[in-house]
Design a protein around this motif. Structure first.
Motif, PDB file in Angstrom:
ATOM      1  N   ALA A  37       5.124  11.528  -5.814  1.00 33.54           N
ATOM      2  CA  ALA A  37       6.184  10.797  -6.519  1.00 33.54           C
ATOM      3  C   ALA A  37       6.027  10.903  -8.032  1.00 33.54           C
ATOM      4  O   ALA A  37       7.018  11.079  -8.761  1.00 33.54           O
ATOM      5  N   ALA A  38       4.775  10.832  -8.530  1.00 33.19           N
ATOM      6  CA  ALA A  38       4.551  10.875  -9.981  1.00 33.19           C
ATOM      7  C   ALA A  38       4.879  12.255 -10.532  1.00 33.19           C
ATOM      8  O   ALA A  38       5.590  12.383 -11.537  1.00 33.19           O
ATOM      9  N   GLU A  57       1.486  22.242  -6.421  1.00 35.09           N
ATOM     10  CA  GLU A  57       1.171  21.391  -5.271  1.00 35.09           C
ATOM     11  C   GLU A  57       0.299  22.153  -4.262  1.00 35.09           C
ATOM     12  O   GLU A  57       0.627  23.270  -3.873  1.00 35.09           O
ATOM     13  N   ALA A  58      -0.776  21.516  -3.834  1.00 34.78           N
ATOM     14  CA  ALA A  58      -1.723  22.153  -2.918  1.00 34.78           C
ATOM     15  C   ALA A  58      -1.142  22.355  -1.509  1.00 34.78           C
ATOM     16  O   ALA A  58      -1.476  23.314  -0.817  1.00 34.78           O
ATOM     17  N   ARG A  59      -0.320  21.423  -1.076  1.00 33.89           N
ATOM     18  CA  ARG A  59       0.204  21.493   0.300  1.00 33.89           C
ATOM     19  C   ARG A  59       1.391  22.456   0.376  1.00 33.89           C
ATOM     20  O   ARG A  59       1.908  22.908  -0.634  1.00 33.89           O
ATOM     21  N   GLY A  64       3.400  14.406  -1.181  1.00 28.34           N
ATOM     22  CA  GLY A  64       2.060  13.822  -1.147  1.00 28.34           C
ATOM     23  C   GLY A  64       1.981  12.677  -0.155  1.00 28.34           C
ATOM     24  O   GLY A  64       2.258  12.843   1.038  1.00 28.34           O
ATOM     25  N   ARG A  65       1.660  11.492  -0.664  1.00 33.01           N
ATOM     26  CA  ARG A  65       1.528  10.328   0.227  1.00 33.01           C
ATOM     27  C   ARG A  65       2.889   9.769   0.645  1.00 33.01           C
ATOM     28  O   ARG A  65       2.960   8.793   1.376  1.00 33.01           O
ATOM     29  N   CYS A  80       4.354   6.218   2.645  1.00 31.00           N
ATOM     30  CA  CYS A  80       5.132   5.058   2.186  1.00 31.00           C
ATOM     31  C   CYS A  80       6.461   4.953   2.936  1.00 31.00           C
ATOM     32  O   CYS A  80       7.099   5.957   3.248  1.00 31.00           O
ATOM     33  N   GLY A  81       6.846   3.711   3.222  1.00 29.24           N
ATOM     34  CA  GLY A  81       8.100   3.473   3.937  1.00 29.24           C
ATOM     35  C   GLY A  81       8.975   2.440   3.236  1.00 29.24           C
ATOM     36  O   GLY A  81      10.195   2.462   3.373  1.00 29.24           O
ATOM     37  N   TRP A  82       8.369   1.548   2.478  1.00 29.41           N
ATOM     38  CA  TRP A  82       9.114   0.431   1.894  1.00 29.41           C
ATOM     39  C   TRP A  82       9.462   0.681   0.438  1.00 29.41           C
ATOM     40  O   TRP A  82       8.570   1.002  -0.350  1.00 29.41           O
ATOM     41  N   VAL A 218      -5.241  23.407  -7.335  1.00 23.31           N
ATOM     42  CA  VAL A 218      -5.843  23.427  -8.675  1.00 23.31           C
ATOM     43  C   VAL A 218      -7.339  23.173  -8.534  1.00 23.31           C
ATOM     44  O   VAL A 218      -7.761  22.178  -7.935  1.00 23.31           O
ATOM     45  N   GLY A 402       0.398   8.849 -11.842  1.00 29.09           N
ATOM     46  CA  GLY A 402       0.041   8.581 -10.445  1.00 29.09           C
ATOM     47  C   GLY A 402      -0.056   7.082 -10.253  1.00 29.09           C
ATOM     48  O   GLY A 402      -0.235   6.334 -11.215  1.00 29.09           O
ATOM     49  N   GLU A 403       0.081   6.654  -9.008  1.00 29.76           N
ATOM     50  CA  GLU A 403       0.159   5.213  -8.735  1.00 29.76           C
ATOM     51  C   GLU A 403      -0.976   4.416  -9.368  1.00 29.76           C
ATOM     52  O   GLU A 403      -0.775   3.315  -9.864  1.00 29.76           O
ATOM     53  N   ALA A 413       5.001   3.836  -4.422  1.00 27.39           N
ATOM     54  CA  ALA A 413       5.675   5.092  -4.781  1.00 27.39           C
ATOM     55  C   ALA A 413       6.490   4.919  -6.059  1.00 27.39           C
ATOM     56  O   ALA A 413       6.509   5.811  -6.914  1.00 27.39           O
TER      57      ALA A 413
END
Ligand code: FAD
Length: 432
Positions: A37-38, A57-59, A64-65, A80-82, A218, A402-403, A413
Motif C-alpha cells: 500500500a505504501a 516488488e519481490a513477489r 504485499g500484506r 487486510c480486509g477492513w 532488492v 510503510g505502516e 493499509a
C-alpha cells in the motif's frame, strides 16, 4: 537470527523465477522498494506528477500484506480486509473511483457473540471488564515511563484471557510485549467498512499504469556514491532517490540491506517488530442457520483462542482470526494445524456433526512469508519514537514509508498509504 535470515535469502534466490531477466531500463529518478500500500501510494503520486519512478516488488503480484484471492466469485482477503477509520480512510474515495462495492454493514465484533458458549449476561460482564481494561491502559499511557499493555490487567479478573486474545488480534503482539503508549497512540475510529471485491484487489488496482518490476528482490541499497544503486536479483538500478517501504522485520534483521550501514534505521525497525495475525477461511454448508457476520469465540476464558466470523458479508464461509502466540505455534504445523484447531473449537461449541459442514477454503501464513515475516507492527515499551526515527529521510535521498512509519495509523493499509504519499510529497517538494 541474522544467520537464519541470510539462509532464507539464499533460499529465496535459489527459487527466484527462472525467467528473472535483466531490466530493460536500469535507471530511474525514484526507485520505490516494495509494492504494498505504501509503495503503490508513492508510485501513483509520482507517476501522476510526471516523475520517472519504478516500483520494485519481490513477489509476482502487487499488494504485499494486502492480498485478495478469488473463490467461487468472492474476493477473499487473506491480509487486510477492513477499511478502518472509514470516515477518513483515503481508500474509500479510491474504491468509489474504481466503482467498487463498499459494504458498510457493522463488523461482527460490534455485534453480540453467539450465545451457544457465551451467555448474554457473561458477554455484558466481559464488555464491562474490557472497557475498564482500556480505561486503565489509557491512564497508564499518560505516565512518565512507558509500560506494557499487560500492566493494565486487573489481577485475577476472569476475563483477562479473552481481553489478552483481543489485544493480540488488534496489535498482533502479546500484551506482555506491546507498549501501552503505542497502543494508545493508535487513532482509529469506530467506522469500519469492507469492499466486496477485496481490499487487496482495490489496493493493487491503484497502481494501474505505474512502472513496475515484479519478481525483483532488492538485496542492497548502496548509497555510498552520488547515484544510488539498488542491487537486485535482476541487476542494478541507478536512481536519484529511493523510497524504502519494506516491513520492519526485514529491515531490522538485515543491517547489510544498506551500504554504508544505517544503524539508526536497523535499530528503529527492531523496536517495531511485526506481530502476527493469520486468517483462515472455511467453506460452510447450509449456512442459513446463522445470521450474517455472527461472531464466535472458540473459548471465552483463555488467550489461546481464535475468533470466528460465521457468514462474513453473508457468504457461506467462516473466517477464523488467530493472533500472536497461538498463530505462531499453529504456523509451525502448517495450514492443516489451523484447520484442525478451528474445526475442533467449532465442533466443541456447535456439535460433532458440524465438522461435516466445513472444509478448508484458503489461508496465508504471514510469519512464514519471507517478504512479510509477520502481519503488522507494534512498538516495544520505550520504543514509540522508533516510528518517527524510521520515517525520517536521510541526506534528502533516502525516504522511508510503510505502516510502521505512521504515528497513529500504524498497522493499517491506509496508514501505509498515507506514509507513502508523504514520502512522495517530500520528493516532489525537494525537486522544485
Ligand atoms: C492477516 C492480516 C490482517 C490485516 N487486517 C487489516 C485490516 O483489516 N485493515 C487494515 O487496514 N490493515 C490490516 N492489516 C495490515 C495491513 O495489511 C498492512 O498494514 C499494510 O498492508 C502494510 O502495507 P505496507 O506497504 O506498509 O507493507 P507491505 O504490504 O508489506 O509492502 C511491502 C512490500 O515489500 C515487498 N518486499 C519485501 N521484501 C522485498 C525485497 N527484498 N525486495 C523487494 N520487495 C520486497 C513485499 O513483498 C511487499 O509487497 C492486516 C494484515 C494482515 C497480515
Amino acid at each position: 537470527m541474522r544467520d537464519a535470515v541470510a539462509r532464507l535469502y539464499a533460499l529465496i534466490r535459489l527459487f527466484a523465477p527462472a525467467e528473472a531477466s535483466p531490466f530493460m531500463s536500469s535507471e530511474t529518478e525514484v526507485a520505490i522498494v516494495g509494492g504494498g500500500a505504501a509503495g503503490i501510494a508513492a508510485a501513483r503520486r509520482l507517476t501522476d506528477a510526471g516523475v520517472a519512478c519504478l516500483l520494485i516488488e519481490a513477489r509476482s503480484r502487487l499488494g504485499g500484506r494486502a492480498y485478495t484471492v478469488s473463490h467461487g466469485g468472492y474476493g477473499i482477503d487473506l491480509g487486510c480486509g477492513w477499511l478502518h477509520s472509514a470516515g477518513t480512510n483515503p481508500f474509500v474515495a479510491i474504491a468509489e473511483a474504481q466503482g467498487r462495492t463498499i459494504d458498510k454493514s457493522s463488523p461482527a465484533w460490534s455485534r453480540p457473540a453467539l450465545e451457544r458458549n457465551f451467555p448474554l449476561v457473561d458477554q455484558r460482564l466481559y464488555q464491562q471488564a474490557m472497557a475498564e481494561y482500556f480505561e486503565r491502559l489509557s491512564e497508564l499511557a499518560t505516565g512518565k515511563i512507558d509500560v506494557l499493555c499487560s500492566a493494565a490487567f486487573e489481577p485475577g479478573n476472569r476475563w483477562n484471557g479473552l481481553i489478552g486474545a483481543v489485544v493480540s488480534y488488534i496489535s498482533g503482539g502479546d500484551p506482555s510485549q506491546v507498549s501501552a503508549l503505542d497502543f494508545e497512540n493508535y487513532g482509529g475510529t469506530d467506522i469500519n467498512w469492507r469492499v466486496a471485491e477485496g481490499y487487496g484487489t482495490l489496493i493493487a488496482a491503484h497502481a494501474d499504469g505505474v512502472d513496475i518490476a515484479l519478481d525483483t528482490i532488492v538485496e542492497r541499497i548502496d548509497h555510498s556514491g552520488a547515484t544510488l544503486r539498488i542491487e537486485t536479483n535482476r541487476g542494478t538500478i541507478a536512481a536519484k532517490h529511493v523510497i524504502v517501504t519494506l516491513p520492519t522485520d526485514i529491515i531490522g534483521a538485515r543491517a547489510e540491506l544498506f551500504f554504508p550501514l544505517l544503524p539508526q534505521k536497523t535499530e528503529a525497525a527492531a523496536g517495531l517488530p511485526l506481530g502476527l495475525a493469520d486468517k483462515l477461511y472455511l467453506t460452510l454448508d447450509n449456512p442459513e442457520e446463522f445470521g450474517r457476520d455472527t461472531r464466535v469465540f472458540g473459548l471465552t476464558d483463555s488467550k489461546d483462542t481464535a475468533s470466528y466470523t460465521i457468514r462474513p458479508q453473508g457468504r457461506p464461509q467462516i473466517e477464523g482470526y488467530f493472533g500472536d502466540g497461538l498463530a505462531d505455534e499453529l504456523e509451525r504445523g502448517g495450514i492443516h494445524a489451523f484447520v484442525d484447531f478451528a474445526v475442533g473449537q467449532l465442533a466443541g461449541m456447535l456439535g460433532n456433526d458440524f465438522k461435516k459442514r466445513v472444509s478448508l477454503l484458503d489461508m496465508h501464513l504471514w510469519r512464514a512469508d519471507p517478504f512479510a515475516r509477520g502481519s503488522y507492527s507494534f512498538a516495544l515499551p520505550g520504543k514509540v519514537n522508533c516510528r518517527q526515527a524510521l520515517a525520517a529521510p536521510i541526506d534528502g535521498r533516502l525516504f522511508f514509508a510503510g505502516e510502521a512509519c505512521s504515528k497513529s495509523d500504524f498497522s493499517t493499509a491506509h496508514g501505509a498509504y498515507l506514509t507513502g504519499l508523504a514520502a512522495a510529497e517530500q520528493i516532489l517538494a525537494a525537486r522544485v
